[in-house]
Design a protein around this motif. Structure first.
Motif, PDB file in Angstrom:
ATOM      1  N   ARG A  10       0.814  -1.203   0.000  1.00 20.44           N
ATOM      2  CA  ARG A  10       0.000   0.000   0.000  1.00 20.44           C
ATOM      3  C   ARG A  10       0.854   1.262   0.000  1.00 20.44           C
ATOM      4  O   ARG A  10       0.492   2.289  -0.505  1.00 20.44           O
ATOM      5  N   GLN A  11       2.072   1.148   0.604  1.00 21.93           N
ATOM      6  CA  GLN A  11       2.866   2.361   0.708  1.00 21.93           C
ATOM      7  C   GLN A  11       3.833   2.522  -0.449  1.00 21.93           C
ATOM      8  O   GLN A  11       4.607   3.441  -0.490  1.00 21.93           O
ATOM      9  N   GLN A  14       3.332   6.182  -3.981  1.00 19.30           N
ATOM     10  CA  GLN A  14       2.884   7.338  -3.239  1.00 19.30           C
ATOM     11  C   GLN A  14       2.809   8.524  -4.169  1.00 19.30           C
ATOM     12  O   GLN A  14       3.829   9.132  -4.481  1.00 19.30           O
ATOM     13  N   TRP A  25     -12.161  16.603   2.255  1.00 19.60           N
ATOM     14  CA  TRP A  25     -12.155  15.454   1.338  1.00 19.60           C
ATOM     15  C   TRP A  25     -10.965  15.523   0.389  1.00 19.60           C
ATOM     16  O   TRP A  25     -10.285  14.555   0.139  1.00 19.60           O
ATOM     17  N   LEU A  28      -7.602  14.449   1.660  1.00 19.09           N
ATOM     18  CA  LEU A  28      -7.329  13.018   1.859  1.00 19.09           C
ATOM     19  C   LEU A  28      -6.610  12.450   0.641  1.00 19.09           C
ATOM     20  O   LEU A  28      -6.868  12.876  -0.490  1.00 19.09           O
ATOM     21  N   SER A  29      -5.725  11.480   0.894  1.00 10.90           N
ATOM     22  CA  SER A  29      -5.042  10.833  -0.239  1.00 10.90           C
ATOM     23  C   SER A  29      -6.034   9.884  -0.912  1.00 10.90           C
ATOM     24  O   SER A  29      -6.981   9.408  -0.272  1.00 10.90           O
ATOM     25  N   GLU A  31      -5.757   6.886  -1.565  1.00 12.52           N
ATOM     26  CA  GLU A  31      -5.774   5.602  -0.848  1.00 12.52           C
ATOM     27  C   GLU A  31      -6.770   5.656   0.303  1.00 12.52           C
ATOM     28  O   GLU A  31      -7.577   4.761   0.508  1.00 12.52           O
ATOM     29  N   ARG A  32      -6.701   6.786   1.082  1.00 12.61           N
ATOM     30  CA  ARG A  32      -7.589   6.931   2.236  1.00 12.61           C
ATOM     31  C   ARG A  32      -9.050   7.022   1.777  1.00 12.61           C
ATOM     32  O   ARG A  32      -9.941   6.450   2.384  1.00 12.61           O
ATOM     33  N   LYS A  33      -9.261   7.723   0.657  1.00 18.90           N
ATOM     34  CA  LYS A  33     -10.632   7.871   0.146  1.00 18.90           C
ATOM     35  C   LYS A  33     -11.215   6.495  -0.181  1.00 18.90           C
ATOM     36  O   LYS A  33     -12.370   6.199   0.132  1.00 18.90           O
ATOM     37  N   ASP A  35     -10.328   3.642   1.114  1.00 19.88           N
ATOM     38  CA  ASP A  35     -10.570   2.913   2.365  1.00 19.88           C
ATOM     39  C   ASP A  35     -11.923   3.312   2.946  1.00 19.88           C
ATOM     40  O   ASP A  35     -12.736   2.476   3.339  1.00 19.88           O
ATOM     41  N   LEU A  36     -12.163   4.654   2.981  1.00 17.46           N
ATOM     42  CA  LEU A  36     -13.408   5.165   3.564  1.00 17.46           C
ATOM     43  C   LEU A  36     -14.621   4.646   2.797  1.00 17.46           C
ATOM     44  O   LEU A  36     -15.598   4.168   3.378  1.00 17.46           O
TER      45      LEU A  36
END
Ligand SMILES: Nc1ncnc2c1ncn2[C@@H]1O[C@H](COP(=O)(O)OP(=O)(O)OP(=O)(O)O)[C@@H](O)[C@H]1O
Length: 774
Positions: A10-11, A14, A25, A28-29, A31-33, A35-36
């Motif tokens: 995942r890392q 980048q 919003w 957020l990266s 990746e985070r979006k 996940d959410l």
């Protein structure tokens, strides 16, 4: 030794954050979006399913359940299920084992959903009233059902829905129609065979039960049995329990008409010692990956170094008049790739982007600025809008074979000849299928990682194939790399170490190829996969592996080139594949003809750009770092890809070889015991590793061993020296198989050197002591 470091997938990629984000919003990266979104979807799916199956609803859930039922009818649960699974998938998307997303897969899923709802609807009679009652396939199913029934009638609608279903499966599973048909075909075939086998087993049990021989009791005796007597279950072919799926050795086909399908494989051309054990009861057990391979090592991550290096790259290139900005950082096990996008500069003819060639020319200046030993610039990265600058990592990670074997990339290849190659610059596992390559050429200087690569290919093949499915011919003129494999049952002959014998070996492989083509044409099939699907016993794949091509090309250049070229051109369909390795990438070893027929090539580190051109037709390999760092040119790819090869240790190889050697000895011992219990003796399990077997390779035997066994003289010497003779003694002393030792004993008896067999002992008396040593 370097300590190892590896980032979690995942890392690895980048994207560099853009300056000046506005909302929460946006900050957020991506990746985070994702996940959410995944968590929210899974939650929605779970809540919806709970509401559907519960009888107590709140205002909101009652409204939502009614909406779901109107939309999907009896299939209302499908949509929440899809939400739940898709949510989970989004959260776990970086785990290698999960299939990757694509527009095609998404479309396939949608199609399946729609078709299933329409089938629900049609099955229950169809019509809008059904949908209004929240039954059938709801309004969604009704829409398609109404459309189809009004246009082509009910029968036509069923046909179209079936076709839609198949299309949906193909798109979702990402397989072709042919694959789907052949997997259904092989499933049906397997089920038929299984039911036939169980019917046979049942009738055997019945026969035994009703057989007057097995129950020869008189009526009086029978009366003595207690009323609740139950006979013990009858086991046919009782065999030791196996934990893994077992592979049955080829069984002799009833009324096989040996002449019709005779191949050099089966009989005449091979000495009996080398034959696969022809027992229908023989079971080969595949090794367990967990027991053979070492687990991967967890490593620490150094993310701050990447940011610092990205800054240095931008500054250095700007100072040379080639401003760029880093848009992506992908960290692999050996190198980190910085994706840079050229910026605009002012020139006399106006504003224009920095030329890609200018960035490529600054590789050495960049290496100096980054204090890196070698930098490779890929300009541009195929399929991307940036230039890739590959900088060696400070801490290089070892890619263990096990982690690639357990990856999705490896698992999704459904071929017995799949093998793990390594990890690419973004840290993704890379695996290939030798059957599709269909031959592989490996080159690199000494110490660059060729032997480790060859060993890893062999390890993958031996982990997933029994000797019934795969046979090997290993050629190792250096005598140190592959001789350790001697004694495994997959070998058609002991590892060939003398260059003079290789031409004979290659000629034998050509004859085998011709025999297989002949067999295919008589059976009306086109290739080995089709043959193995339709006929039994299956033909094994045959892999010929040459560890140093240069020695052969020096000794017999024309013959070697001719044989290799012919095999490379024709052998694919017959299941014969070649892997050639060399440390001399020069035009007299890798000739134009060989190169043209080996489209899959691996270049490890080489001394110069000229050597790199010999292997890959382009420079680049001279900038590799060695120790498994490679450029792999796939047959269907436009440019080579940089990969860190998998590492397999000597210990892992030894475990695998021991596993197969031991199993082979046990199988042979069982077979001898079954053939003649008096002759059997305990198997010597202490065969030291890498024992060079003194068996004559099958090619020698084929080429002219008719005048008598070359080991006869040695056998005479041994029996005279020992003062006695037995088959097992010759087996032990000469390291040969049972049949050959028995033939030698017969020859010794015929020559009057030893006496005849006695009924009580297997040890023969020595009669002729002439020329005996003391
Ligand atoms: N994939 C790899 N990962 C980590 N280290 C590796 C890898 N491949 C090779 N090495 C290291 O490089 C050393 C040399 O590798 P290898 O023996 O395969 O080279 P070679 O090209 O076959 O050399 P030669 O032609 O002299 O036999 C190995 O002992 C190992 O330590």
């Amino acid at each position: 030794m370097s300590s190892l470091s590896r980032e979690k997938p995942r890392q690895r990629s980048q994207p560099v954050p853009h300056k000046g984000g506005v909302s929460w919003w946006d900050s957020l990266s991506p990746e985070r979006k994702m996940d959410l979104l995944g968590v929210l979807l899974a939650l929605l799916g779970l809540l919806s399913l709970l509401s559907l199956f519960s009888s107590h609803h709140g205002i909101l859930t009652r409204w939502w359940v009614t909406a779901l039922q109107l939309m999907g009818g009896d299939g209302a649960f499908i949509l929440p299920l899809v939400f739940l699974l898709f949510g989970f998938w989004l959260v776990l998307r970086n785990v290698d084992r999960f299939p990757s997303p694509s527009i095609e897969r998404g479309t396939g899923l949608l199609l399946l959903y729609w078709v299933i709802l329409a089938v629900f609807h049609l099955y229950q009679g169809g019509g809008w009233e059904l949908a209004a009652a929240g039954k059938g396939g709801g309004y969604i199913g009704a829409l398609l059902e109404r459309l189809l029934v009004s246009a082509i009638g009910q029968a036509g609608a069923w046909v179209v829905l079936l076709a839609g279903f198949l299309l949906g499966v193909i798109m979702t599973a990402d397989i072709s129609m042919v694959d789907l048909v052949s997997s259904v075909e092989s499933l049906v075939h397997r089920m038929r065979q299984e039911s036939k086998r169980s019917r046979e087993r049942l009738s055997a049990v019945e026969r035994k039960r009703s057989s007057p021989v097995s129950l020869p009791q008189s009526p009086e005796q029978r009366e003595e049995l207690p009323e609740d007597f139950k006979p013990l279950p009858v086991h046919e072919n009782e065999l030791p329990p196996t934990t893994k799926p077992s592979v049955l050795a080829p069984s002799v086909k009833k009324g096989g008409g040996g002449s019709r399908l005779a191949s050099s494989w089966d009989s005449s051309s091979r000495p009996e010692d080398e034959k696969p054990i022809p027992s229908s009861q023989q079971i080969w057990q595949l090794p367990s990956v967990d027991e053979i391979l070492d687990p991967p090592v967890e490593e620490t991550i150094q993310t701050n170094v990447d940011a610092e290096r990205a800054r240095l790259i931008e500054e250095t290139l700007a100072s040379f008049g080639a401003p760029v900005h880093v848009v992506e950082i992908s960290r692999g096990p050996t190198v980190t790739q910085f994706g840079v996008e050229p910026d605009f500069i002012e020139t006399r003819s106006g504003r224009m982007r920095v030329r890609v060639g200018k960035i490529a020319a600054l590789a050495d200046d960049l290496a100096l600025a980054l204090a890196a030993p070698r930098i490779r610039i890929q300009a541009p990265v195929p399929g991307r809008h940036y230039v890739g600058i590959e900088v060696p990592n400070i801490q290089i990670s070892r890619v263990m074979l096990k982690e690639v074997i357990e990856s999705e990339a490896f698992r999704k290849i459904r071929s017995p000849l799949r093998f793990a190659l390594g990890k690419d610059v973004a840290g993704h596992s890379v695996a290939y299928d030798l059957a599709t390559m269909p031959h592989l050429l490996i080159a690199g200087t000494t110490g660059s990682g060729k032997s480790v690569c060859v060993n890893s290919i062999l390890t993958c093949l031996l982990l997933h194939n029994s000797p019934v499915e795969l046979r090997l011919i290993l050629v190792d003129p250096k005598r140190v790399e592959l001789t350790g494999y001697n004694g495994i049952p997959h070998l058609l002959a002991p590892v060939v170490t003398e260059a003079e014998k290789v031409v004979g070996a290659l000629q034998w492989v050509q004859r085998e190829m011709d025999a297989r083509y002949h067999r295919f044409s008589q059976s009306g099939v086109r290739n080995i996969a089709e043959y193995n699907r339709k006929f039994s016993p299956p033909l094994p794949y045959l892999v010929v592996l040459v560890d140093e091509l240069a020695d052969l090309m020096m000794m017999a250049p024309e013959e070697t080139e001719r044989s290799l070229t012919r095999l490379a051109q024709l052998a694919r369909a017959t299941g014969i594949h070649l892997v050639l390795a060399t440390q001399r990438p020069s035009v007299d070893v890798i000739t134009g003809l060989i190169k043209a027929n080996f489209p899959a090539r691996i270049a490890f580190a080489v001394a110069s750009g000229v050597d790199s051109r010999v292997i890959l037709d382009q420079p680049g390999a001279e900038r590799l770092l060695g120790r498994g760092d490679m450029l792999f040119q796939a047959p269907d790819a436009s440019a080579p890809v940089r990969i860190q090869g998998v590492y397999v240790s000597d210990l892992e190889i030894q475990r695998l070889v021991d596993f197969w050697r031991l199993q082979d000895m046990n199988v042979r011992a069982t077979q001898r015991m079954a053939a003649d219990p008096n002759m059997a003796e305990p198997v010597n399990m202490d065969l030291p590793p890498s024992v060079p077997l003194t068996q004559v390779p099958l090619f020698d035997a084929e080429m002219g061993g008719r005048e008598g066994d070359p080991l006869l003289e040695e056998a005479k010497r041994i029996v005279r020296q020992e003062g006695k003779a037995s088959i097992s003694m010759l087996q032990r002393k000469l390291r040969i198989g049972y049949t050959r030792a028995a033939r030698l004993i017969d020859a010794l008896e015929e020559a009057g050197i030893i006496g005849p067999a006695s009924p009580t002992s297997q040890v023969r008396e020595v009669l002729d002591w002439e020329n005996g040593e003391e």
